[in-house]
Design an enzyme around this catalytic site. Structure first.
Site, PDB file in Angstrom:
ATOM      1  N   SER A   1       0.782  -1.235   0.000  1.00  0.00           N
ATOM      2  CA  SER A   1       0.000   0.000   0.000  1.00  0.00           C
ATOM      3  C   SER A   1       0.818   1.292   0.000  1.00  0.00           C
ATOM      4  O   SER A   1       0.230   2.373  -0.038  1.00  0.00           O
ATOM      5  CB  SER A   1      -0.925  -0.002   1.228  1.00  0.00           C
ATOM      6  OG  SER A   1      -0.149   0.123   2.410  1.00  0.00           O
TER       7      SER A   1
ATOM      8  N   THR B   1      -8.477   2.455  -4.272  1.00  0.00           N
ATOM      9  CA  THR B   1      -7.999   3.773  -3.862  1.00  0.00           C
ATOM     10  C   THR B   1      -8.381   4.855  -4.873  1.00  0.00           C
ATOM     11  O   THR B   1      -8.578   4.555  -6.057  1.00  0.00           O
ATOM     12  CB  THR B   1      -6.463   3.723  -3.726  1.00  0.00           C
ATOM     13  OG1 THR B   1      -5.965   5.040  -3.519  1.00  0.00           O
ATOM     14  CG2 THR B   1      -5.792   3.157  -4.973  1.00  0.00           C
TER      15      THR B   1
ATOM     16  N   TYR C   1       2.315   1.842  -7.634  1.00  0.00           N
ATOM     17  CA  TYR C   1       1.247   1.427  -6.704  1.00  0.00           C
ATOM     18  C   TYR C   1      -0.124   1.618  -7.347  1.00  0.00           C
ATOM     19  O   TYR C   1      -0.937   0.678  -7.417  1.00  0.00           O
ATOM     20  CB  TYR C   1       1.339   2.225  -5.395  1.00  0.00           C
ATOM     21  CG  TYR C   1       0.066   2.156  -4.558  1.00  0.00           C
ATOM     22  CD1 TYR C   1      -0.329   0.967  -3.950  1.00  0.00           C
ATOM     23  CD2 TYR C   1      -0.748   3.282  -4.388  1.00  0.00           C
ATOM     24  CE1 TYR C   1      -1.514   0.894  -3.200  1.00  0.00           C
ATOM     25  CE2 TYR C   1      -1.909   3.218  -3.638  1.00  0.00           C
ATOM     26  CZ  TYR C   1      -2.299   2.026  -3.047  1.00  0.00           C
ATOM     27  OH  TYR C   1      -3.455   1.964  -2.312  1.00  0.00           O
TER      28      TYR C   1
HETATM   29  P1  NAD Z   1      -1.523  -1.875   5.012  1.00  0.00           P
HETATM   30  O1  NAD Z   1      -0.259  -1.831   4.219  1.00  0.00           O
HETATM   31  O2  NAD Z   1      -1.580  -1.228   6.346  1.00  0.00           O
HETATM   32  O3  NAD Z   1      -1.996  -3.393   5.195  1.00  0.00           O
HETATM   33  C1  NAD Z   1      -1.933  -4.327   4.172  1.00  0.00           C
HETATM   34  C2  NAD Z   1      -2.130  -5.704   4.775  1.00  0.00           C
HETATM   35  O4  NAD Z   1      -2.113  -6.664   3.712  1.00  0.00           O
HETATM   36  C3  NAD Z   1      -1.034  -6.116   5.755  1.00  0.00           C
HETATM   37  O5  NAD Z   1      -1.597  -6.689   6.907  1.00  0.00           O
HETATM   38  C4  NAD Z   1      -0.223  -7.148   4.982  1.00  0.00           C
HETATM   39  O6  NAD Z   1       0.395  -8.122   5.795  1.00  0.00           O
HETATM   40  C5  NAD Z   1      -1.289  -7.759   4.086  1.00  0.00           C
HETATM   41  N1  NAD Z   1      -0.725  -8.352   2.874  1.00  0.00           N
HETATM   42  C6  NAD Z   1       0.169  -7.772   2.016  1.00  0.00           C
HETATM   43  N2  NAD Z   1       0.480  -8.635   1.038  1.00  0.00           N
HETATM   44  C7  NAD Z   1      -0.235  -9.784   1.265  1.00  0.00           C
HETATM   45  C8  NAD Z   1      -0.355 -11.024   0.578  1.00  0.00           C
HETATM   46  N3  NAD Z   1       0.352 -11.279  -0.517  1.00  0.00           N
HETATM   47  N4  NAD Z   1      -1.194 -11.952   1.078  1.00  0.00           N
HETATM   48  C9  NAD Z   1      -1.910 -11.709   2.209  1.00  0.00           C
HETATM   49  N5  NAD Z   1      -1.809 -10.549   2.907  1.00  0.00           N
HETATM   50  C10 NAD Z   1      -0.998  -9.598   2.435  1.00  0.00           C
HETATM   51  O7  NAD Z   1      -2.624  -1.260   4.033  1.00  0.00           O
HETATM   52  P2  NAD Z   1      -3.863  -0.313   4.355  1.00  0.00           P
HETATM   53  O8  NAD Z   1      -3.413   1.086   4.366  1.00  0.00           O
HETATM   54  O9  NAD Z   1      -4.623  -0.857   5.499  1.00  0.00           O
HETATM   55  O10 NAD Z   1      -4.706  -0.527   3.008  1.00  0.00           O
HETATM   56  C11 NAD Z   1      -5.622  -1.620   2.889  1.00  0.00           C
HETATM   57  C12 NAD Z   1      -6.275  -1.562   1.526  1.00  0.00           C
HETATM   58  O11 NAD Z   1      -6.963  -0.324   1.363  1.00  0.00           O
HETATM   59  C13 NAD Z   1      -5.287  -1.651   0.366  1.00  0.00           C
HETATM   60  O12 NAD Z   1      -5.874  -2.433  -0.637  1.00  0.00           O
HETATM   61  C14 NAD Z   1      -5.125  -0.217  -0.083  1.00  0.00           C
HETATM   62  O13 NAD Z   1      -4.801  -0.153  -1.457  1.00  0.00           O
HETATM   63  C15 NAD Z   1      -6.510   0.348   0.197  1.00  0.00           C
HETATM   64  N6  NAD Z   1      -6.574   1.788   0.494  1.00  0.00           N
HETATM   65  C16 NAD Z   1      -5.774   2.328   1.456  1.00  0.00           C
HETATM   66  C17 NAD Z   1      -5.914   3.695   1.760  1.00  0.00           C
HETATM   67  C18 NAD Z   1      -5.077   4.352   2.833  1.00  0.00           C
HETATM   68  O14 NAD Z   1      -5.144   5.563   2.992  1.00  0.00           O
HETATM   69  N7  NAD Z   1      -4.314   3.616   3.626  1.00  0.00           N
HETATM   70  C19 NAD Z   1      -6.849   4.471   1.073  1.00  0.00           C
HETATM   71  C20 NAD Z   1      -7.629   3.878   0.076  1.00  0.00           C
HETATM   72  C21 NAD Z   1      -7.496   2.529  -0.184  1.00  0.00           C
HETATM   73  O1  DAU Z   2      -5.204   8.319  -1.575  1.00  0.00           O
HETATM   74  C1  DAU Z   2      -5.255   7.051  -0.994  1.00  0.00           C
HETATM   75  C2  DAU Z   2      -3.858   6.539  -0.745  1.00  0.00           C
HETATM   76  O2  DAU Z   2      -3.345   7.277   0.355  1.00  0.00           O
HETATM   77  C3  DAU Z   2      -3.781   5.058  -0.470  1.00  0.00           C
HETATM   78  O3  DAU Z   2      -4.222   4.344  -1.592  1.00  0.00           O
HETATM   79  C4  DAU Z   2      -2.350   4.640  -0.114  1.00  0.00           C
HETATM   80  O4  DAU Z   2      -2.316   3.271   0.234  1.00  0.00           O
HETATM   81  C5  DAU Z   2      -1.900   5.476   1.055  1.00  0.00           C
HETATM   82  O5  DAU Z   2      -0.553   5.167   1.368  1.00  0.00           O
HETATM   83  C6  DAU Z   2      -2.031   6.970   0.756  1.00  0.00           C
HETATM   84  O6  DAU Z   2      -1.087   7.385  -0.249  1.00  0.00           O
HETATM   85  P1  DAU Z   2      -0.277   8.770  -0.136  1.00  0.00           P
HETATM   86  O7  DAU Z   2       0.935   8.653  -0.961  1.00  0.00           O
HETATM   87  O8  DAU Z   2      -1.177   9.935  -0.364  1.00  0.00           O
HETATM   88  O9  DAU Z   2       0.070   8.743   1.456  1.00  0.00           O
HETATM   89  P2  DAU Z   2       1.396   9.089   2.265  1.00  0.00           P
HETATM   90  O10 DAU Z   2       1.029   9.071   3.709  1.00  0.00           O
HETATM   91  O11 DAU Z   2       2.560   8.294   1.813  1.00  0.00           O
HETATM   92  O12 DAU Z   2       1.671  10.610   1.850  1.00  0.00           O
HETATM   93  C7  DAU Z   2       0.716  11.636   2.063  1.00  0.00           C
HETATM   94  C8  DAU Z   2       1.281  12.915   1.455  1.00  0.00           C
HETATM   95  O13 DAU Z   2       2.399  13.343   2.245  1.00  0.00           O
HETATM   96  C9  DAU Z   2       1.821  12.752   0.044  1.00  0.00           C
HETATM   97  O14 DAU Z   2       1.583  13.944  -0.694  1.00  0.00           O
HETATM   98  C10 DAU Z   2       3.323  12.574   0.233  1.00  0.00           C
HETATM   99  C11 DAU Z   2       3.611  13.408   1.472  1.00  0.00           C
HETATM  100  N1  DAU Z   2       4.713  12.911   2.341  1.00  0.00           N
HETATM  101  C12 DAU Z   2       4.661  11.613   2.740  1.00  0.00           C
HETATM  102  C13 DAU Z   2       5.647  11.093   3.547  1.00  0.00           C
HETATM  103  C14 DAU Z   2       5.618   9.645   3.982  1.00  0.00           C
HETATM  104  C15 DAU Z   2       5.709  13.771   2.765  1.00  0.00           C
HETATM  105  O15 DAU Z   2       5.725  14.961   2.409  1.00  0.00           O
HETATM  106  N2  DAU Z   2       6.697  13.263   3.566  1.00  0.00           N
HETATM  107  C16 DAU Z   2       6.704  11.945   3.975  1.00  0.00           C
HETATM  108  O16 DAU Z   2       7.646  11.539   4.700  1.00  0.00           O
END
Ligand code: NAD
Ligand code: DAU
Length: 357
Positions: free
Chosen positions: A89, A137, A163
């Site tokens: 992710s 996402t 990604y």
């Molecule tokens: P995360 O990275 O915190 O968690 C991902 C989980 O998936 C982990 O527990 C990991 O062990 C498991 N995983 C990874 N590869 C695997 C595999 N091959 N088999 C089984 N398990 C596996 O991710 P998150 O931030 O909780 O995101 C979850 C979902 O939501 C993802 O599909 C991501 O694209 C989507 N999403 C995330 C955000 C965000 O802001 N974090 C926003 C929109 C959508």
């Molecule tokens: O929009 C949804 C997505 O949000 C999800 O699908 C992804 O899994 C999730 O990781 C997130 O992606 P971003 O790239 O937006 O999130 P991140 O927290 O990595 O970064 C948020 C913003 O902050 C982005 O513009 C990059 C910036 N950033 C991030 C990090 C880690 C910094 O400026 N410094 C940093 O160290």
């Protein structure tokens, strides 16, 4: 004991997945929840300590890319619903290692789809009463300019990072399984989540932890990129509503109507952490360090989630000020959780990541 439904949640040991598992296990004692997670660096069973002993919860350590194992778990547990969150992710990791993202996000989703298809098609009632729900996402829509209108469900896919390209591909496979085989599917595209249990490589937990430890706060580029932030429990609530009442083959956008320029958000985080730690106002502003921008850094994401509100009645429940306060408090109160994660492999990743910046 017979359960009314047997539901697989993949990626349940991760950030969002753990909130979804907790919500379903607590709210639906009549459902059996099977959490399938490979426990990569991002998976942490500590996130589920409070529900791990519940009789309607089961954890299986497995890789979604392992088709035979997926098919066996489905058959053994008579699974009738899948909520698929498992993924790689983190955008920065995808820039360094795109293969891992293609493997898990594309091939893993395909393996899960195929196992689901083979199992459900072997049953007399086939797809009736079943659902494959894929969590995606907003990044698949590409990037907005400052004056563009928000992403809607009709916005053309235009992913830029490895990604988002891998997530876009997985979304297409899910829809292809509906269009080709008639599998009941639904896809949702959500904006940036924040809240407890997020892995501290992502902006908000990373910065909270760095402020506490008086480490630099690496702001990419000029800090002008914009993200739309949603409290993770609101996302989990949306997933619950869509799983139960969403229209088959449909897509729903989920977002907070809560856009923040990174640098403004960072100042809110600094202010909140300083206040809760008893530091004078502005004390940690000096930690802000502008670093080389992320390659291909998308300027702005912003989600129009009116369809979800109008059709299924969901809207965010938490004001951002309340959400960020709860989040900062949680990370400050759960120092041990953070310290266990930020030692070992993660410490090495973090050092590599910022070496030479
Ligand atoms: P995360 O990275 O915190 O968690 C991902 C989980 O998936 C982990 O527990 C990991 O062990 C498991 N995983 C990874 N590869 C695997 C595999 N091959 N088999 C089984 N398990 C596996 O991710 P998150 O931030 O909780 O995101 C979850 C979902 O939501 C993802 O599909 C991501 O694209 C989507 N999403 C995330 C955000 C965000 O802001 N974090 C926003 C929109 C959508
Ligand atoms: O929009 C949804 C997505 O949000 C999800 O699908 C992804 O899994 C999730 O990781 C997130 O992606 P971003 O790239 O937006 O999130 P991140 O927290 O990595 O970064 C948020 C913003 O902050 C982005 O513009 C990059 C910036 N950033 C991030 C990090 C880690 C910094 O400026 N410094 C940093 O160290």
């Amino acid at each position: 004991m017979d359960f009314k439904r047997n539901i697989i949640i993949t990626g349940g040991a991760g950030f969002i997945g753990s909130h979804v598992v907790r919500l379903f296990v607590n709210k639906y004692p009549e459902y059996r929840i099977i959490n399938i997670d490979k426990l990569t660096y991002a998976g942490n069973l500590e996130n589920l300590k409070d529900i791990e002993e519940r009789s309607n919860y089961r954890f299986v350590k497995a890789d979604i890319c392992d088709y035979e194992t997926m098919l066996r778990i489905m058959t053994d547990n008579q699974v009738d619903g899948i909520i698929h969150l498992a993924a790689e992710s983190h955008v920065d990791r995808s820039i360094k290692d795109p293969f891992t993202f293609a493997r898990t996000n594309v091939m893993g989703t395909l393996s899960l789809l195929q196992a689901t298809k083979v199992y459900w098609e072997s049953l007399p009632e086939r797809y009736e009463g079943k659902l494959f729900y894929h969590i995606s996402t907003d990044e698949v829509y590409g990037a907005l300019e400052f004056d563009d209108t928000l992403f809607t469900e009709e916005t053309k896919y235009d992913p830029h990072s490895p990604y988002s390209a891998s997530k876009a591909s997985s979304d297409h496979f899910v829809r292809a399984f509906h269009d080709t085989y008639g599998m009941p599917t639904v896809v949702t595209n959500c904006s940036n989540n924040y809240g407890p249990y997020q892995f501290p490589e992502k902006l908000i937990p990373l910065f909270i932890n760095n402020i506490r430890n008086r480490r630099p706060l690496p702001v990419y580029g000029k800090g002008e990129n914009v993200r739309d932030w949603l409290y993770v429990e609101d996302h989990a609530r949306a997933i619950d509503i869509i799983f139960h009442t969403g229209k088959i083959a449909d897509t729903y956008n989920i977002g907070g109507f809560n856009e923040w320029k990174n640098i403004d958000l960072i100042k809110v985080i600094i202010k909140t952490v300083d206040r809760l730690l008893g530091n004078p106002e502005g004390h940690s502003l000096e930690l802000i360090t502008y670093v080389t921008d992320r390659q291909g850094h998308d300027l702005r994401y912003a989600i129009d989630s009116r369809k979800l509100k109008n059709e299924l009645g969901w809207e965010p429940s938490l004001q951002f000020e309340e959400g960020i306060e709860k989040t900062v408090r949680w990370y400050l109160d759960n120092e041990e959780w953070m310290n266990r994660i930020t030692s070992g492999d993660y410490a090495r990743y973090y050092e590599d990541m910022y070496a030479g910046r």
